[in-house]
Write a protein that holds these residues in place. Structure first.
Motif, short mmCIF file in Angstrom:
data_model
loop_
_atom_site.label_atom_id
_atom_site.label_comp_id
_atom_site.label_asym_id
_atom_site.label_seq_id
_atom_site.Cartn_x
_atom_site.Cartn_y
_atom_site.Cartn_z
N UNK A 9 41.12 83.06 34.83
CA UNK A 9 42.19 83.37 36.18
C UNK A 9 41.54 82.52 37.15
N UNK A 10 41.97 81.53 37.83
CA UNK A 10 41.78 81.01 38.94
C UNK A 10 42.69 80.76 40.03
N UNK A 11 42.29 80.35 41.15
CA UNK A 11 43.18 80.12 42.21
C UNK A 11 43.36 78.47 42.12
N UNK A 12 44.91 78.16 42.67
CA UNK A 12 44.74 76.49 43.03
C UNK A 12 43.80 75.75 43.56
N UNK A 13 43.72 74.75 43.12
CA UNK A 13 42.50 73.96 43.78
C UNK A 13 41.08 74.07 43.08
N UNK A 14 41.10 75.22 42.05
CA UNK A 14 39.73 75.61 41.42
C UNK A 14 39.76 74.76 40.19
N UNK A 15 38.39 74.59 39.65
CA UNK A 15 38.11 74.09 38.38
C UNK A 15 37.81 75.13 37.16
N UNK A 16 38.05 74.54 36.22
CA UNK A 16 37.70 75.25 34.84
C UNK A 16 37.28 74.19 34.01
N UNK A 17 36.19 74.72 32.81
CA UNK A 17 35.72 73.76 31.80
C UNK A 17 36.15 74.70 30.50
N UNK A 18 36.99 74.07 29.74
CA UNK A 18 37.12 74.53 28.39
C UNK A 18 36.38 73.87 27.40
N UNK A 19 35.86 74.76 26.48
CA UNK A 19 35.10 74.29 25.35
C UNK A 19 35.69 74.40 23.91
N UNK A 20 35.44 73.51 22.94
CA UNK A 20 36.08 73.67 21.59
C UNK A 20 34.93 73.50 20.77
N UNK A 21 34.32 74.43 19.82
CA UNK A 21 33.33 74.31 18.94
C UNK A 21 34.11 74.09 17.53
N UNK A 22 33.68 72.81 16.85
CA UNK A 22 34.28 72.57 15.51
C UNK A 22 33.11 72.61 14.65
N UNK A 23 33.60 72.95 13.26
CA UNK A 23 32.87 72.60 12.18
C UNK A 23 32.59 71.36 12.03
N UNK A 24 31.54 70.94 11.27
CA UNK A 24 30.93 69.92 11.04
C UNK A 24 32.06 68.89 10.32
N UNK A 25 32.73 69.54 9.22
CA UNK A 25 33.93 68.87 8.84
C UNK A 25 35.00 68.31 9.74
N UNK A 48 43.31 63.69 24.43
CA UNK A 48 42.65 63.56 23.29
C UNK A 48 41.35 62.47 23.31
N UNK A 49 40.33 62.75 22.49
CA UNK A 49 39.35 61.93 22.32
C UNK A 49 39.27 61.28 20.87
N UNK A 50 38.97 60.19 21.01
CA UNK A 50 38.71 59.35 19.74
C UNK A 50 37.39 59.12 19.38
N UNK A 51 36.77 59.77 18.29
CA UNK A 51 35.49 59.80 17.97
C UNK A 51 35.44 59.16 16.51
N UNK A 76 26.75 67.02 19.51
CA UNK A 76 26.80 67.69 18.15
C UNK A 76 28.22 68.20 18.08
N UNK A 77 28.83 69.07 18.37
CA UNK A 77 30.30 69.44 17.79
C UNK A 77 31.06 70.09 18.63
N UNK A 78 31.00 69.98 19.98
CA UNK A 78 31.86 70.39 20.90
C UNK A 78 32.51 69.55 21.80
#
Length: 125
Positions: A9-25, A48-51, A76-78
């Motif tokens: 929960x944040x206020x308008x104008x704030x920032x957040x960083x989301x993370x997504x950890x993936x398995x190697x496959x 989306x990110x093309x890797x 690595x995988x995040x």
């Protein structure tokens, strides 16, 4: 195979960083994407990110997120989604997803095979 975190929960104008950890496959596919779904609305593309080996790490964004959101990855995988200048209309559950079957496709939910559990982002005015 995908674990998303970082919402809050944040206020308008704030920032957040989301993370997504993936398995190697999962991480060895074509695209890792972020989508979001607000109450009563369909799930929509965020970024989306093309890797893939030929993708060069290209990033793609929904028009409304350009300039405010940045998708990136570590060695690595995040995968991360940096969200700046958040607005109340950004309130949604954010999902990360992996596409390891369809090279060149990244905007539609239908081309992603693996989904994380979602993380709630709430932006108050």
């Amino acid at each position: 195979q995908l674990q998303a975190s970082g919402g809050g929960l944040v206020q308008a104008g704030d920032s957040l960083r989301l993370s997504c950890v993936a398995s190697e496959r999962t991480f060895s596919g074509y695209f890792m994407g972020w989508f979001r779904q607000a109450p009563g609305k369909e799930r929509e593309f965020v970024a989306s990110l093309d890797w893939s080996r030929s993708g060069g790490g290209s990033a793609y964004y929904a028009d409304s997120m350009k300039g405010r959101f940045t998708i990136s990855r570590d060695a690595r995988n995040t995968v991360f989604l940096q969200m700046n200048s958040l607005k109340p209309e950004d309130t949604a559950i954010y999902y990360c997803a992996a596409n390891y079957k369809y090279p060149g496709y990244f905007r539609s939910t239908s081309v992603y095979q693996v989904w994380g559990q979602g993380t709630q982002v709430t932006v108050s005015s």
